[in-house]
Design a protein around this motif. Structure first.
Motif, PDB file in Angstrom:
ATOM      1  N   GLU A 143       0.822  -1.210   0.000  1.00  0.00           N
ATOM      2  CA  GLU A 143       0.000   0.000   0.000  1.00  0.00           C
ATOM      3  C   GLU A 143       0.861   1.266   0.000  1.00  0.00           C
ATOM      4  OE1 GLU A 143      -2.418  -0.830   3.365  1.00  0.00           O
ATOM      5  OE2 GLU A 143      -3.663  -2.304   2.287  1.00  0.00           O
ATOM      6  N   ALA A 144       1.998   1.224   0.699  1.00  0.00           N
ATOM      7  CA  ALA A 144       2.895   2.382   0.696  1.00  0.00           C
ATOM      8  C   ALA A 144       3.497   2.596  -0.687  1.00  0.00           C
ATOM      9  CB  ALA A 144       3.997   2.184   1.731  1.00  0.00           C
ATOM     10  N   LEU A 145       3.857   1.514  -1.365  1.00  0.00           N
ATOM     11  CA  LEU A 145       4.444   1.633  -2.701  1.00  0.00           C
ATOM     12  C   LEU A 145       3.404   2.029  -3.740  1.00  0.00           C
ATOM     13  CD1 LEU A 145       6.872  -1.433  -2.641  1.00  0.00           C
ATOM     14  CD2 LEU A 145       7.445   0.987  -2.361  1.00  0.00           C
ATOM     15  N   ARG A 146       2.181   1.566  -3.578  1.00  0.00           N
ATOM     16  CA  ARG A 146       1.104   2.002  -4.478  1.00  0.00           C
ATOM     17  C   ARG A 146       0.945   3.523  -4.429  1.00  0.00           C
ATOM     18  NH1 ARG A 146      -3.916  -1.733  -2.751  1.00  0.00           N
ATOM     19  NH2 ARG A 146      -3.451  -3.662  -3.895  1.00  0.00           N
ATOM     20  N   LYS A 147       1.068   4.069  -3.246  1.00  0.00           N
ATOM     21  CA  LYS A 147       0.825   5.506  -3.054  1.00  0.00           C
ATOM     22  C   LYS A 147       1.790   6.350  -3.871  1.00  0.00           C
ATOM     23  CE  LYS A 147       0.181   8.973   0.569  1.00  0.00           C
ATOM     24  NZ  LYS A 147       0.243   9.261   2.034  1.00  0.00           N
ATOM     25  N   ILE A 148       3.004   5.870  -4.073  1.00  0.00           N
ATOM     26  CA  ILE A 148       3.972   6.657  -4.842  1.00  0.00           C
ATOM     27  C   ILE A 148       4.033   6.217  -6.299  1.00  0.00           C
ATOM     28  CG2 ILE A 148       5.346   7.270  -2.834  1.00  0.00           C
ATOM     29  CD1 ILE A 148       7.350   5.100  -3.677  1.00  0.00           C
ATOM     30  N   GLN A 149       3.156   5.286  -6.676  1.00  0.00           N
ATOM     31  CA  GLN A 149       2.955   4.916  -8.085  1.00  0.00           C
ATOM     32  C   GLN A 149       4.237   4.417  -8.745  1.00  0.00           C
ATOM     33  OE1 GLN A 149       1.214   8.429  -9.873  1.00  0.00           O
ATOM     34  NE2 GLN A 149      -0.426   8.506  -8.371  1.00  0.00           N
ATOM     35  N   ILE A 150       4.878   3.422  -8.113  1.00  0.00           N
ATOM     36  CA  ILE A 150       6.090   2.913  -8.735  1.00  0.00           C
ATOM     37  C   ILE A 150       5.723   2.268 -10.074  1.00  0.00           C
ATOM     38  CG2 ILE A 150       7.208   2.585  -6.506  1.00  0.00           C
ATOM     39  CD1 ILE A 150       6.917  -0.454  -6.941  1.00  0.00           C
ATOM     40  N   PRO A 151       6.437   2.596 -11.156  1.00  0.00           N
ATOM     41  CA  PRO A 151       6.036   2.152 -12.492  1.00  0.00           C
ATOM     42  C   PRO A 151       6.539   0.765 -12.866  1.00  0.00           C
ATOM     43  CG  PRO A 151       7.896   3.621 -12.658  1.00  0.00           C
ATOM     44  CD  PRO A 151       7.533   3.563 -11.194  1.00  0.00           C
ATOM     45  N   ASN A 152       7.637   0.330 -12.237  1.00  0.00           N
ATOM     46  CA  ASN A 152       8.169  -1.007 -12.535  1.00  0.00           C
ATOM     47  C   ASN A 152       8.990  -1.486 -11.353  1.00  0.00           C
ATOM     48  OD1 ASN A 152      11.291  -0.732 -13.104  1.00  0.00           O
ATOM     49  ND2 ASN A 152      10.342   1.020 -14.138  1.00  0.00           N
ATOM     50  N   LEU A 153       9.175  -2.799 -11.289  1.00  0.00           N
ATOM     51  CA  LEU A 153       9.963  -3.408 -10.219  1.00  0.00           C
ATOM     52  C   LEU A 153      10.896  -4.444 -10.827  1.00  0.00           C
ATOM     53  CD1 LEU A 153      10.506  -3.718  -7.158  1.00  0.00           C
ATOM     54  CD2 LEU A 153       8.704  -5.465  -7.118  1.00  0.00           C
ATOM     55  N   ARG A 154      12.192  -4.288 -10.571  1.00  0.00           N
ATOM     56  CA  ARG A 154      13.216  -5.181 -11.117  1.00  0.00           C
ATOM     57  C   ARG A 154      13.491  -6.322 -10.139  1.00  0.00           C
ATOM     58  NH1 ARG A 154      19.301  -4.544 -11.125  1.00  0.00           N
ATOM     59  NH2 ARG A 154      20.068  -5.727 -12.920  1.00  0.00           N
ATOM     60  N   TRP A 155      13.648  -7.541 -10.691  1.00  0.00           N
ATOM     61  CA  TRP A 155      13.780  -8.759  -9.876  1.00  0.00           C
ATOM     62  C   TRP A 155      14.325  -9.870 -10.759  1.00  0.00           C
ATOM     63  CZ3 TRP A 155      11.308 -13.485 -10.720  1.00  0.00           C
ATOM     64  CH2 TRP A 155      11.356 -14.412  -9.681  1.00  0.00           C
TER      65      TRP A 155
ATOM     66  N   ALA B  30      16.706  13.009  -4.552  1.00  0.00           N
ATOM     67  CA  ALA B  30      16.106  14.141  -5.265  1.00  0.00           C
ATOM     68  C   ALA B  30      17.055  14.668  -6.341  1.00  0.00           C
ATOM     69  CB  ALA B  30      15.758  15.246  -4.279  1.00  0.00           C
ATOM     70  N   THR B  31      18.329  14.782  -6.016  1.00  0.00           N
ATOM     71  CA  THR B  31      19.318  15.266  -6.976  1.00  0.00           C
ATOM     72  C   THR B  31      19.447  14.322  -8.156  1.00  0.00           C
ATOM     73  OG1 THR B  31      20.552  16.423  -5.236  1.00  0.00           O
ATOM     74  CG2 THR B  31      21.764  15.863  -7.249  1.00  0.00           C
TER      75      THR B  31
ATOM     76  N   TYR C  76       9.777   9.826   0.856  1.00  0.00           N
ATOM     77  CA  TYR C  76       9.034  11.071   0.684  1.00  0.00           C
ATOM     78  C   TYR C  76       9.476  11.833  -0.561  1.00  0.00           C
ATOM     79  CZ  TYR C  76       7.052  10.176   5.250  1.00  0.00           C
ATOM     80  OH  TYR C  76       6.369   9.598   6.303  1.00  0.00           O
ATOM     81  N   VAL C  77      10.725  11.659  -0.972  1.00  0.00           N
ATOM     82  CA  VAL C  77      11.157  12.269  -2.237  1.00  0.00           C
ATOM     83  C   VAL C  77      10.369  11.669  -3.390  1.00  0.00           C
ATOM     84  CG1 VAL C  77      13.068  12.474  -3.871  1.00  0.00           C
ATOM     85  CG2 VAL C  77      13.450  12.872  -1.429  1.00  0.00           C
ATOM     86  N   PHE C  78      10.243  10.355  -3.419  1.00  0.00           N
ATOM     87  CA  PHE C  78       9.493   9.715  -4.504  1.00  0.00           C
ATOM     88  C   PHE C  78       8.014  10.093  -4.450  1.00  0.00           C
ATOM     89  CE2 PHE C  78      13.316   7.327  -5.041  1.00  0.00           C
ATOM     90  CZ  PHE C  78      13.286   6.884  -6.352  1.00  0.00           C
ATOM     91  N   GLU C  79       7.492  10.302  -3.251  1.00  0.00           N
ATOM     92  CA  GLU C  79       6.100  10.750  -3.145  1.00  0.00           C
ATOM     93  C   GLU C  79       5.941  12.148  -3.736  1.00  0.00           C
ATOM     94  OE1 GLU C  79       2.590  10.622   0.186  1.00  0.00           O
ATOM     95  OE2 GLU C  79       4.543  11.340   0.832  1.00  0.00           O
ATOM     96  N   MET C  80       6.914  13.031  -3.483  1.00  0.00           N
ATOM     97  CA  MET C  80       6.865  14.383  -4.033  1.00  0.00           C
ATOM     98  C   MET C  80       7.049  14.379  -5.549  1.00  0.00           C
ATOM     99  SD  MET C  80       9.327  16.229  -1.202  1.00  0.00           S
ATOM    100  CE  MET C  80       9.126  17.927  -1.724  1.00  0.00           C
ATOM    101  N   TYR C  81       8.001  13.581  -6.014  1.00  0.00           N
ATOM    102  CA  TYR C  81       8.409  13.625  -7.409  1.00  0.00           C
ATOM    103  C   TYR C  81       7.504  12.830  -8.346  1.00  0.00           C
ATOM    104  CZ  TYR C  81      12.961  15.981  -6.871  1.00  0.00           C
ATOM    105  OH  TYR C  81      13.955  16.897  -6.656  1.00  0.00           O
ATOM    106  N   LYS C  82       6.551  12.091  -7.817  1.00  0.00           N
ATOM    107  CA  LYS C  82       5.675  11.314  -8.699  1.00  0.00           C
ATOM    108  C   LYS C  82       4.920  12.213  -9.666  1.00  0.00           C
ATOM    109  CE  LYS C  82       1.746  11.088  -5.458  1.00  0.00           C
ATOM    110  NZ  LYS C  82       0.942  10.194  -4.572  1.00  0.00           N
ATOM    111  N   LYS C  83       4.828  13.494  -9.341  1.00  0.00           N
ATOM    112  CA  LYS C  83       4.152  14.449 -10.231  1.00  0.00           C
ATOM    113  C   LYS C  83       4.876  14.617 -11.557  1.00  0.00           C
ATOM    114  CE  LYS C  83       2.351  17.113  -6.317  1.00  0.00           C
ATOM    115  NZ  LYS C  83       2.430  18.392  -5.572  1.00  0.00           N
TER     116      LYS C  83
END
Length: 517
Positions: free
Chosen positions: A75-87, A346-347, A389-396
């Motif tokens: 649920e936490a990862l859904r919130k930041i809309q991760i587009p892919n997962l490597r495995w 972020a950088t 929180y960086v990924f949450e901000m930058y998902k935009k």
């Protein structure tokens, strides 16, 4: 007009340097290149507590679960809309034999994880469990195939098992495992770190092997395979040159690049995740900024052979790598995550955004409990890190059009050495909202940024801030809210509609996201 603007900007730099000001120019009319959402991808390897305990938990674990997948993490990862997962790796990928991880879990053979601590891998988390995880995350799978110790037929069979919708031995096997329809996996790596743990190959040898393996890693109907070649280790530009010259462009979708920010710059003693001086912090950020040079130089080589930029640069392992936390297994690579790490994230994302014409995918290493994690778990508990929180901000920025950003930054100087204090990137989303992400790397001083919004007419600005009392600040299980985002309003929009100026006051060691509409 451009020449006049440049003169003004240079003048501002000279006059404003003592006031610690930065000058940014944005021209919305030049927003043409899409920031591929896949730049915001993640990586989870069979390493330490990354999968086992971080994602895959015992049946009696007292957390919300789907099967054995812990849903608080999902649920936490859904919130930041991760587009892919490597495995499944990483180095583990080239010792992983996928057929050991399908069928009845009770009958699956165990193996030794020789790369990460020599622990026993029970293969209870395999292909179908990973695909279930991706389904729950609403994300695309990115699978790394075993070229190092695996055969051509083994890789070919895996792709067939995943993607073929006809009658064949592998589809029969998949259906026996309870999966009627193919998964339609797109992203598939042909080996991992083939210059190192994936086989210690030369680039010339790898090219021949790639062409052979990729030939039999086939695209099926409605499942075109995006093959990703195992690219360079940091600044090995010869490796990129040989691959671009030797692999037909139509055979590979992308070529990977791996680079880790090491605080000390040494693979011996890397430095602490939480106990560091300002000088050590400065050196870490200097090493982080090396990503700009790497992306620029590897892209230039790719441009020689692929001027139309058909082949993606895939930075599928990046992040900060410190010494493991004291008292933990050093082979498990468990490290805490500080405000410094958020600034690195972020950088780095700003760098990827600004190179969106070539960088089409990237994967932070790693998602949970390993290296620069978004999430840390301890038994049934879970906390979010500053990097999360960086990924949450930058998902935009995902899927937005890159707005070219011209930045003149004051210097951040420590012990006579200097780096740019400010970095940033900007995009426009489909609704016409401009998103501007700004980072102040200065550990001690606030900085003012003047943003010239050329060819824009915005009437409203809102902001979000990530900062902390110190760059060493962390979230703990006892105090999980030490570092998190808050509202931000220390800015002013002024000027005429034809010549708007946004003045932003960035706190020391902070990340700010501004939305203008």
């Amino acid at each position: 007009m451009k020449k006049q603007l440049l003169t003004i900007l240079m003048g501002c730099l000279v006059l404003g340097a003592s006031a610690q000001k930065a000058v940014v120019s944005l021209d919305a009319s030049q927003a043409k290149t899409e920031i591929d959402p896949n730049i915001y991808g993640m990586f989870s390897e069979h390493l330490g507590r990354g999968i086992y305990g971080g994602i895959w938990v015992p049946k009696d674990a007292k957390v919300k679960k789907e099967g054995r997948i812990r849903m608080d993490v999902v649920e936490a990862l859904r919130k930041i809309q991760i587009p892919n997962l490597r495995w499944p790796g990483g180095c583990f990928a080239d010792e992983y034999h996928w057929m050991d991880g399908i069928g009845d879990p009770a009958q699956r053979p165990k193996m030794i994880n020789t790369n990460w601590g020599g622990v026993t891998e029970d293969n209870s988390f395999g292909t179908n469990e990973f695909m279930q995880l991706c389904h729950l995350l609403h994300t695309q799978p990115y699978i790394s195939g075993n070229m190092g110790s695996g055969t051509v037929q083994e890789m070919s069979n895996w792709v067939e098992y995943l993607n073929f919708d006809g009658e064949s031995p592998m589809t029969k096997l998949r259906k026996q495992d309870g999966v009627d329809k193919p998964y339609g996996v797109q992203f598939f790596g042909i080996g991992n770190e083939s210059w190192g743990c994936g086989g210690n190959m030369t680039p010339e040898y790898y090219v021949d092997q790639f062409r052979r393996y990729a030939t039999f890693a086939r695209s099926y109907q409605n499942a075109p395979l995006k093959r990703i070649a195992s690219g360079a280790n940091s600044d090995d530009y010869h490796w990129t040159e040989v691959l671009m010259k030797g692999i037909p462009l139509g055979m590979m979708w992308g070529i990977s690049l791996h680079y880790y920010t090491i605080p000390t710059g040494s693979w011996g003693k890397k430095g602490s995740a939480t106990d560091f001086t300002e000088a050590e912090y400065f050196n870490t950020m200097k090493n982080c900024l090396h990503m700009e040079d790497l992306v620029t130089k590897h892209s230039a080589i790719m441009d020689k052979y692929d001027p139309q930029k058909k082949v993606a640069l895939v930075v599928d392992e990046w992040g900060v790598w410190t010494d493991a936390e004291p008292g933990t297994n050093p082979s498990f690579l468990y490290q805490q995550n500080s405000m410094r790490d958020a600034l690195i994230a972020a950088t780095t994302l700003n760098i990827f955004n600004n190179h969106a014409d070539r960088v089409k995918m990237a994967n932070l290493a790693q998602t949970v409990n390993v290296l620069q994690s978004l999430i840390l778990t301890k038994g049934d508990e879970m906390i979010l890190t500053p990097t999360y929180y960086v990924f949450e901000m930058y998902k935009k920025h995902q899927g937005g059009k890159l707005v070219p950003l011209h930045l003149i930054s004051p210097a951040y100087t420590v012990d006579g050495k200097s780096i740019d204090a400010i970095n940033g990137s900007a995009s426009i989303d489909k609704a016409g909202v401009m998103h501007i992400s700004l980072v102040n790397l200065d550990a001690e001083k606030a900085r003012t940024v003047t943003v010239d919004l050329t060819n824009t007419k915005y009437g409203k600005v809102s902001g979000e801030l990530l900062d902390a009392k110190t760059v060493t600040a962390i979230n703990t299980f006892e105090q999980p809210g030490n570092v998190k985002t808050t509202g931000f309003a220390d800015y002013k929009l002024s000027g005429s509609p034809e010549n708007q100026i946004l003045t932003v006051n960035l706190p020391a060691h902070s990340v700010v996201m501004l939305d203008a509409q």
